[in-house]
Scaffold this motif. Structure first.
Motif, PDB file in Angstrom:
ATOM      1  N   THR A  40       0.280 -41.969 -19.843  1.00  0.00           N
ATOM      2  CA  THR A  40      -1.082 -41.618 -19.452  1.00  0.00           C
ATOM      3  C   THR A  40      -1.693 -40.719 -20.519  1.00  0.00           C
ATOM      4  O   THR A  40      -1.114 -39.698 -20.878  1.00  0.00           O
ATOM      5  CB  THR A  40      -1.105 -40.895 -18.088  1.00  0.00           C
ATOM      6  OG1 THR A  40      -0.449 -41.721 -17.114  1.00  0.00           O
ATOM      7  CG2 THR A  40      -2.516 -40.618 -17.633  1.00  0.00           C
TER       8      THR A  40
ATOM      9  N   VAL B 254      -1.028 -36.146 -23.393  1.00  0.00           N
ATOM     10  CA  VAL B 254      -0.295 -37.378 -23.087  1.00  0.00           C
ATOM     11  C   VAL B 254       0.919 -37.020 -22.249  1.00  0.00           C
ATOM     12  O   VAL B 254       1.648 -36.081 -22.559  1.00  0.00           O
ATOM     13  CB  VAL B 254       0.150 -38.088 -24.385  1.00  0.00           C
ATOM     14  CG1 VAL B 254       0.887 -39.365 -24.064  1.00  0.00           C
ATOM     15  CG2 VAL B 254      -1.046 -38.380 -25.271  1.00  0.00           C
ATOM     16  N   THR B 255       1.108 -37.765 -21.174  1.00  0.00           N
ATOM     17  CA  THR B 255       2.288 -37.587 -20.331  1.00  0.00           C
ATOM     18  C   THR B 255       2.959 -38.942 -20.147  1.00  0.00           C
ATOM     19  O   THR B 255       2.320 -39.987 -20.270  1.00  0.00           O
ATOM     20  CB  THR B 255       1.927 -37.007 -18.943  1.00  0.00           C
ATOM     21  OG1 THR B 255       0.987 -37.879 -18.305  1.00  0.00           O
ATOM     22  CG2 THR B 255       1.344 -35.611 -19.064  1.00  0.00           C
TER      23      THR B 255
ATOM     24  N   SER C 182       5.676 -40.781 -17.364  1.00  0.00           N
ATOM     25  CA  SER C 182       6.427 -40.715 -16.116  1.00  0.00           C
ATOM     26  C   SER C 182       7.075 -42.074 -15.921  1.00  0.00           C
ATOM     27  O   SER C 182       6.379 -43.066 -15.700  1.00  0.00           O
ATOM     28  CB  SER C 182       5.495 -40.377 -14.954  1.00  0.00           C
ATOM     29  OG  SER C 182       6.199 -40.384 -13.735  1.00  0.00           O
TER      30      SER C 182
ATOM     31  N   GLN D  64      -9.048 -40.641 -18.096  1.00  0.00           N
ATOM     32  CA  GLN D  64      -7.655 -40.985 -18.385  1.00  0.00           C
ATOM     33  C   GLN D  64      -7.515 -42.486 -18.594  1.00  0.00           C
ATOM     34  O   GLN D  64      -8.294 -43.268 -18.056  1.00  0.00           O
ATOM     35  CB  GLN D  64      -6.743 -40.582 -17.216  1.00  0.00           C
ATOM     36  CG  GLN D  64      -6.611 -39.111 -17.019  1.00  0.00           C
ATOM     37  CD  GLN D  64      -5.625 -38.784 -15.905  1.00  0.00           C
ATOM     38  OE1 GLN D  64      -5.033 -39.663 -15.309  1.00  0.00           O
ATOM     39  NE2 GLN D  64      -5.455 -37.511 -15.646  1.00  0.00           N
ATOM     40  N   HIS D  65      -6.510 -42.835 -19.375  1.00  0.00           N
ATOM     41  CA  HIS D  65      -6.175 -44.243 -19.582  1.00  0.00           C
ATOM     42  C   HIS D  65      -4.656 -44.355 -19.507  1.00  0.00           C
ATOM     43  O   HIS D  65      -3.943 -43.555 -20.116  1.00  0.00           O
ATOM     44  CB  HIS D  65      -6.680 -44.727 -20.942  1.00  0.00           C
ATOM     45  CG  HIS D  65      -6.380 -46.162 -21.206  1.00  0.00           C
ATOM     46  ND1 HIS D  65      -7.058 -47.198 -20.592  1.00  0.00           N
ATOM     47  CD2 HIS D  65      -5.452 -46.748 -22.000  1.00  0.00           C
ATOM     48  CE1 HIS D  65      -6.572 -48.342 -21.016  1.00  0.00           C
ATOM     49  NE2 HIS D  65      -5.582 -48.101 -21.867  1.00  0.00           N
ATOM     50  N   ALA D  66      -4.154 -45.336 -18.755  1.00  0.00           N
ATOM     51  CA  ALA D  66      -2.703 -45.491 -18.586  1.00  0.00           C
ATOM     52  C   ALA D  66      -2.255 -46.840 -19.131  1.00  0.00           C
ATOM     53  O   ALA D  66      -2.979 -47.834 -19.040  1.00  0.00           O
ATOM     54  CB  ALA D  66      -2.322 -45.359 -17.122  1.00  0.00           C
ATOM     55  N   GLU D  67      -1.072 -46.848 -19.683  1.00  0.00           N
ATOM     56  CA  GLU D  67      -0.432 -48.069 -20.193  1.00  0.00           C
ATOM     57  C   GLU D  67       1.023 -48.046 -19.740  1.00  0.00           C
ATOM     58  O   GLU D  67       1.620 -46.983 -19.594  1.00  0.00           O
ATOM     59  CB  GLU D  67      -0.451 -48.118 -21.724  1.00  0.00           C
ATOM     60  CG  GLU D  67      -1.799 -48.347 -22.330  1.00  0.00           C
ATOM     61  CD  GLU D  67      -2.264 -49.796 -22.258  1.00  0.00           C
ATOM     62  OE1 GLU D  67      -1.422 -50.691 -22.058  1.00  0.00           O
ATOM     63  OE2 GLU D  67      -3.474 -50.014 -22.400  1.00  0.00           O
TER      64      GLU D  67
ATOM     65  N   LYS E 214       5.361 -45.172 -17.530  1.00  0.00           N
ATOM     66  CA  LYS E 214       3.900 -45.124 -17.517  1.00  0.00           C
ATOM     67  C   LYS E 214       3.412 -44.017 -18.445  1.00  0.00           C
ATOM     68  O   LYS E 214       3.710 -42.839 -18.231  1.00  0.00           O
ATOM     69  CB  LYS E 214       3.389 -44.887 -16.098  1.00  0.00           C
ATOM     70  CG  LYS E 214       1.886 -44.897 -15.985  1.00  0.00           C
ATOM     71  CD  LYS E 214       1.451 -44.661 -14.550  1.00  0.00           C
ATOM     72  CE  LYS E 214      -0.050 -44.598 -14.435  1.00  0.00           C
ATOM     73  NZ  LYS E 214      -0.458 -44.281 -13.060  1.00  0.00           N
TER      74      LYS E 214
ATOM     75  N   LYS F 261      -5.114 -38.529 -21.562  1.00  0.00           N
ATOM     76  CA  LYS F 261      -6.342 -37.914 -21.061  1.00  0.00           C
ATOM     77  C   LYS F 261      -7.107 -37.355 -22.248  1.00  0.00           C
ATOM     78  O   LYS F 261      -6.560 -36.613 -23.061  1.00  0.00           O
ATOM     79  CB  LYS F 261      -6.038 -36.792 -20.076  1.00  0.00           C
ATOM     80  CG  LYS F 261      -7.292 -36.153 -19.515  1.00  0.00           C
ATOM     81  CD  LYS F 261      -7.014 -35.103 -18.490  1.00  0.00           C
ATOM     82  CE  LYS F 261      -8.333 -34.559 -17.949  1.00  0.00           C
ATOM     83  NZ  LYS F 261      -8.129 -33.533 -16.964  1.00  0.00           N
TER      84      LYS F 261
END
Length: 178
Positions: free
Chosen positions: A115, A107-108, A110, A43-46, A113, A117
């Motif tokens: 995220t 892609v999610t 929240s 996963q990568h979050a921005e 944020k 995957k």
């Protein structure tokens, strides 16, 4: 005759109440990376940033909407002319995401944020839409590239070397028993 004057007076009052208020929305801006890379299974979050990030909106008191804006007759309008006689509440930007190829990445979002995957190697576009009442929605497309996991490139050679060593050790033990 009285009815005509009454309708004219009501129209004049309505025009005065709505004077200076428009239905045009201000633009909303969102900043997000244009490209993201992630490996399969990871996963990568921005963090998404919008300007403005929130707005103080008047708490609805049940007045009829006109052109998307409540005419404030109680004397407590918010900055958009909505009735705020029940006070205001800070409303944050909401985000919606859409993935062109959901087999490549999930892609999610929240809060702010985002995220991503990686599901399978490939490339897909992710469309992020930021929404804040009284502002024009901001839309940005992110190109997501999902790579084959790095460990696949070294696990096979290591496994092959380990297998050769085990065979060599097994043959050596057999020779020693004779």
């Amino acid at each position: 005759m009285r009815k005509k004057y009454f309708l004219g007076f009501c129209s004049l009052v309505l025009i005065v109440l709505l004077a200076g208020r428009t239905c045009a929305a201000e633009p909303l801006f969102v900043t997000a990376p244009h490209k993201m890379m992630v490996d399969v299974g990871l996963q990568h979050a921005e963090v998404l940033r919008a300007s403005p990030s929130s707005a103080a909106l008047g708490i609805d008191c049940g007045m009829a909407d006109m052109c998307g804006i409540d005419p404030c007759t109680c004397g407590s309008p918010d900055e958009w002319g909505h009735c705020a006689c029940n006070g205001t509440k800070k409303t944050p930007v909401s985000y919606k995401v859409m993935v062109d190829d959901p087999k490549v990445a999930s892609v999610t979002v929240s809060g702010a944020k985002l995220t991503v995957k990686g599901l399978s190697a490939g490339q897909t576009n992710v469309t992020v839409t930021a929404h804040l009442q009284h502002y024009t929605d901001a839309v940005q497309t992110i190109t997501v590239t999902v790579n084959s996991p790095f460990y696949l490139f070294w696990i096979l050679p290591v496994a092959a070397v380990a297998a050769v060593l085990l065979l060599w050790m097994f043959k050596r033990k057999k020779k020693g028993k004779r």
